[in-house]
Scaffold this active site. Structure first.
Site, PDB file in Angstrom:
ATOM      1  N   ALA A  65       0.862  -1.188   0.000  1.00  0.00           N
ATOM      2  CA  ALA A  65       0.000   0.000   0.000  1.00  0.00           C
ATOM      3  C   ALA A  65       0.900   1.240   0.000  1.00  0.00           C
ATOM      4  CB  ALA A  65      -0.972   0.001   1.172  1.00  0.00           C
ATOM      5  N   GLY A  79       5.653   8.353   1.394  1.00  0.00           N
ATOM      6  CA  GLY A  79       6.562   8.106   2.525  1.00  0.00           C
ATOM      7  C   GLY A  79       7.500   6.949   2.198  1.00  0.00           C
ATOM      8  N   HIS A  80       6.924   5.848   1.699  1.00  0.00           N
ATOM      9  CA  HIS A  80       7.767   4.703   1.298  1.00  0.00           C
ATOM     10  C   HIS A  80       8.730   5.114   0.181  1.00  0.00           C
ATOM     11  CE1 HIS A  80       4.039   2.438   2.683  1.00  0.00           C
ATOM     12  NE2 HIS A  80       4.980   1.901   3.425  1.00  0.00           N
ATOM     13  N   GLN A 113       2.647  -9.719  13.228  1.00  0.00           N
ATOM     14  CA  GLN A 113       2.724  -8.458  13.975  1.00  0.00           C
ATOM     15  C   GLN A 113       1.350  -7.823  14.199  1.00  0.00           C
ATOM     16  OE1 GLN A 113       5.208  -6.576  10.754  1.00  0.00           O
ATOM     17  NE2 GLN A 113       4.176  -4.725  11.412  1.00  0.00           N
ATOM     18  N   GLU A 160      10.518   7.261  10.441  1.00  0.00           N
ATOM     19  CA  GLU A 160      10.406   7.681  11.848  1.00  0.00           C
ATOM     20  C   GLU A 160       8.967   7.836  12.332  1.00  0.00           C
ATOM     21  OE1 GLU A 160      12.918  11.136  12.359  1.00  0.00           O
ATOM     22  OE2 GLU A 160      14.506   9.864  13.191  1.00  0.00           O
ATOM     23  N   LYS A 161       7.992   7.665  11.428  1.00  0.00           N
ATOM     24  CA  LYS A 161       6.602   7.688  11.937  1.00  0.00           C
ATOM     25  C   LYS A 161       6.452   6.586  12.991  1.00  0.00           C
ATOM     26  CE  LYS A 161       3.004   6.231   9.585  1.00  0.00           C
ATOM     27  NZ  LYS A 161       2.420   5.224  10.501  1.00  0.00           N
ATOM     28  N   GLN A 182       9.314   1.635  16.784  1.00  0.00           N
ATOM     29  CA  GLN A 182       9.676   0.430  16.016  1.00  0.00           C
ATOM     30  C   GLN A 182      11.176   0.425  15.676  1.00  0.00           C
ATOM     31  OE1 GLN A 182       7.395  -1.669  12.690  1.00  0.00           O
ATOM     32  NE2 GLN A 182       8.564  -0.210  11.501  1.00  0.00           N
ATOM     33  N   ARG A 238      -2.746   3.435   6.253  1.00  0.00           N
ATOM     34  CA  ARG A 238      -4.085   3.393   6.857  1.00  0.00           C
ATOM     35  C   ARG A 238      -4.929   4.624   6.509  1.00  0.00           C
ATOM     36  NH1 ARG A 238      -1.087   0.583  10.961  1.00  0.00           N
ATOM     37  NH2 ARG A 238      -2.052  -1.428  11.367  1.00  0.00           N
TER      38      ARG A 238
HETATM   39  O1  PAF Z   1       6.692  -0.560   9.346  1.00  0.00           O
HETATM   40  C1  PAF Z   1       6.227  -1.499   8.678  1.00  0.00           C
HETATM   41  O2  PAF Z   1       5.641  -1.313   7.622  1.00  0.00           O
HETATM   42  C2  PAF Z   1       6.386  -2.923   9.194  1.00  0.00           C
HETATM   43  O3  PAF Z   1       6.287  -2.970  10.573  1.00  0.00           O
HETATM   44  C3  PAF Z   1       7.677  -3.596   8.703  1.00  0.00           C
HETATM   45  C4  PAF Z   1       8.911  -2.908   9.243  1.00  0.00           C
HETATM   46  C5  PAF Z   1       7.708  -3.588   7.183  1.00  0.00           C
HETATM   47  C6  PAF Z   1       7.711  -5.047   9.177  1.00  0.00           C
HETATM   48  O4  PAF Z   1       6.618  -5.768   8.697  1.00  0.00           O
END
Ligand code: PAF
Length: 285
Positions: free
Chosen positions: A32, A36-37, A61, A148-149, A153, A188
């Protein structure tokens, strides 16, 4: 760009690249894809010979089955974006390929994983550690890029890397990418109704306002200011707002506890059933 679906193939391609002396940048994603990606991919593209992007909605997760079920899946559009961004390998495995058997590993992630997201989403960070450790082992990247959002993590992934001995992988934290109105980009966001989308930018706006007041307000007053203002919108409800030490992720009680004056406010807000997270840096000496 080559689409790779098998673990053996991606491992082989990456080990061949390393043998040829090439550097590899890995951008793990759950698809998705948004700008940002793409900003992470652009950075990886600049800094490495080979760019690998994984697209995998990692079931381990998700502590909420509905969240997993409704998580947006847009493979075709994702592939077009990856191709346009100059990615070498899009690694898009199935769940069975990644987890031929159940992953029962429990990581000793320690205090960084116990607060905030760790407290609200039991098992979430263990699942993140499971998938990222697998991706690190398969790809063995020179550098891995995270936004960093998901501020906490990154600390959890650093801890996992330390536990698992991934000491040659440079874990790179990249700044949050925002829409023009300030809303942090997130996969999201597409689930927001028009009204929710209209008011969602207030989260960032209120956080920014609070950084300007932070010098005059105590830390507790700042937290209250943010929570009350966001909750004053009928459609929004703060799940938590904590101001933490950016190294340990532990909540601080007063501004003077922030290392070199720097702390980070981490927030989660529900708009209907959409859970948005964001954060902001405070500098209070
Ligand atoms: O940040 C995410 O999109 C996920 O937590 C990651 C790091 C790809 C692991 O599934």
């Amino acid at each position: 760009m080559e689409i790779v679906r098998k673990v053996n193939n991606i491992s082989e391609l990456c080990s061949r690249a390393r043998e040829e002396g090439k550097t590899i940048g890995l951008v793990p994603t759950m698809g998705a894809l948004h700008a940002g990606h793409i900003s992470l991919i652009e950075r990886a593209r600049k800094e490495n010979d080979i760019v690998v992007v994984s697209v995998f909605v990692n079931p381990t997760q998700f502590n909420n089955p509905d969240d997993l079920r409704t998580y947006p899946r847009t493979e075709e559009a994702d592939c077009r974006k990856l191709e346009a961004a100059g990615v070498d390998y899009a690694f898009i495995p199935s769940v069975e390929e990644i987890y031929p058997e159940e992953d029962t590993r429990v990581f000793d992630l320690g205090p960084v994983a116990e607060v905030m997201e760790g407290a609200m989403r039991p098992g979430h960070f263990n699942g993140v550690a499971q998938i990222v450790s697998r991706l690190f082992a398969m790809v063995n990247p020179t550098r891995a890029y995270f936004g960093e959002k998901d501020f906490q993590q990154i600390a959890v992934i650093r801890r996992m890397a330390e536990l698992e001995g991934f000491d040659t992988i440079d874990i790179i934290a990249c700044p949050i990418k925002r829409e023009e109105d300030g809303l942090a980009m997130s996969s999201r966001n597409v689930r927001l109704t028009p009204r929710q989308r209209e008011i969602a930018p207030n989260i960032h706006a209120i956080l920014v306002e609070s950084t300007k007041l932070a010098g005059e307000l105590t830390l507790d007053e700042t937290i209250k200011y943010v929570v009350d203002k966001i909750n004053s919108f009928e459609e929004m409800e703060v799940e938590y707002y904590q101001i933490v030490n950016p190294l340990t992720m532990q909540p601080i009680k007063q501004w003077s506890e922030a290392p070199a004056g720097e702390s980070v406010g981490c927030i989660t807000v529900y708009l209907g059933d959409v859970r948005l997270i964001d954060n902001i840096k405070y500098m209070v000496k």
